[in-house]
Design a protein around this motif. Structure first.
Motif, PDB file in Angstrom:
ATOM      1  N   ARG A 252      64.245  24.669  -5.923  1.00  0.00           N
ATOM      2  CA  ARG A 252      64.231  24.383  -4.721  1.00  0.00           C
ATOM      3  C   ARG A 252      63.233  24.855  -3.705  1.00  0.00           C
ATOM      4  N   ASP A 253      62.811  26.215  -4.066  1.00  0.00           N
ATOM      5  CA  ASP A 253      61.898  26.937  -3.214  1.00  0.00           C
ATOM      6  C   ASP A 253      60.518  26.668  -3.673  1.00  0.00           C
ATOM      7  N   VAL A 311      57.582  33.876  -5.256  1.00  0.00           N
ATOM      8  CA  VAL A 311      58.907  33.292  -5.078  1.00  0.00           C
ATOM      9  C   VAL A 311      60.048  33.818  -5.804  1.00  0.00           C
ATOM     10  N   LEU A 315      63.443  35.933  -5.192  1.00  0.00           N
ATOM     11  CA  LEU A 315      64.654  35.441  -5.330  1.00  0.00           C
ATOM     12  C   LEU A 315      65.591  36.347  -6.249  1.00  0.00           C
TER      13      LEU A 315
END
Length: 333
Positions: A252-253, A311, A315
């Motif tokens: 999603r990122d 990323v 997370l």
């Protein structure tokens, strides 16, 4: 399951050999395998005659096939290790096997409890401690590090990360007195040890919370070393260890274009794991894009993979993604 069955059969064989026979065999078994065998042996209160007979039949059948061998055992062993472990790992392992007994003293530490080793070396110079730890298994070294105070952990890890070579004569002296690692060396021959990779392997076994504290301290001292250790600790291929929910969170990122380039350099197993966590339509489109995309420079692939890792690490740090621990269990972050 196959490995557990092999250990069980080996344990039964040890019991069947009797104390003297088993002790002779144990002398030729690695410390870790001795621990595995011993653990299973202590659970075998009573072994059925049929199990003993089956184990002995398997053993004699296997031993009979190798009777009266006349081969170049050095070459045979090197080839087996190369096929099993890869050329680089096998070469390092075979070199250690063929070394003389200069490291006997340090080898003895592998049999000791982490707390006993920590008590033995905690007051030595961090350079000496670092050199000892890189000769031990990463898991044991991480346990020893956890028993030091924060400053000593930081100093030791920094020295491991920057340690590159040691003269054999110094290693001899270290094994005699566990001190003055670099003093009194008489020969110019050197052995490659330590470095960023060794530091990263030890860090992989440290729990998430103390690992972060230690990394922060290293960053304060030298941010470049900290980043290099961090890069070695977690690579793009390590994403395969993240569970499906975590993969979906990452996707999603991450931009599709960046993912396409990054996956051009990924192994098939990782690529399929990522694709299976997409919708059917998105996965089909990604496969089509990967097939239609022409050759991509390795530098571009590595750049996109590094961006995605930024990323992923973010997370992990904020608790959105769980990374399986490399030390055996799982770390929740």
């Amino acid at each position: 399951m196959a490995q557990e069955n092999s250990i069980l059969k080996a344990a039964i064989l040890m019991l069947a050999l009797g104390e003297e026979g088993a002790s002779m065999v144990m002398k030729h078994v690695s410390p870790r395998d001795v621990q595995k065998l011993s653990t299973v042996m202590t659970t075998l209160r009573k072994v059925d005659q049929s199990a003993v007979a089956e184990t002995l039949r398997d053993f004699f059948s296997f031993a009979g096939e190798g009777a009266s061998l006349n081969i170049d055992t050095d070459s045979f062993t090197r080839n087996v290790l190369t096929q099993a472990l890869g050329q680089e790992t096998a070469a390092g392992l075979f070199e250690r096997i063929l070394e003389n007994q200069d490291s006997e003293g340090i080898e003895n530490l592998k049999w000791m409890d982490a707390s006993a080793v920590a008590d033995l070396i905690r007051y030595e110079h961090p350079q000496i401690i670092a050199t000892i730890l890189v000769h031990l298994e990463p898991e044991q070294s991480s346990q020893i590090l956890s028993l030091f105070n924060e400053d000593l952990r930081k100093d030791t890890m920094l020295r491991i990360a920057t340690l590159e070579e040691i003269k054999p004569q110094a290693l001899k002296e270290l094994n005699v007195v566990l001190a003055r690692l670099l003093s009194g060396a008489q020969t110019s021959a050197k052995k490659q040890i330590g470095g960023i990779r060794a530091a990263a392997e030890i860090m992989n076994y440290i729990g998430q919370a103390p690992q972060q504290v230690l990394m922060d301290r290293i960053k304060e001292y030298d941010i470049d070393i900290a980043e290099k250790i961090n890069d070695e600790m977690f690579t793009f291929d390590d994403i395969i260890g993240i569970d499906d929910r975590g993969i979906q969170t990452i996707l999603r990122d991450v931009q599709s274009d960046a993912l396409i380039v990054a996956l051009k350099g990924a192994n098939a197993e990782l690529r399929e794991k990522i694709l299976k966590n997409m919708s059917t339509r998105a996965a089909d489109m990604m496969r089509e894009d990967l097939e239609n995309r022409g050759p991509v420079k390795l530098s571009e692939v590595e750049a996109q993979q590094k961006e995605i890792l930024v990323v992923v690490r973010g997370l992990i740090e904020d608790g959105s993604v769980m990374l399986p621990g490399k030390g055996g269990g799982e770390d929740y972050v």
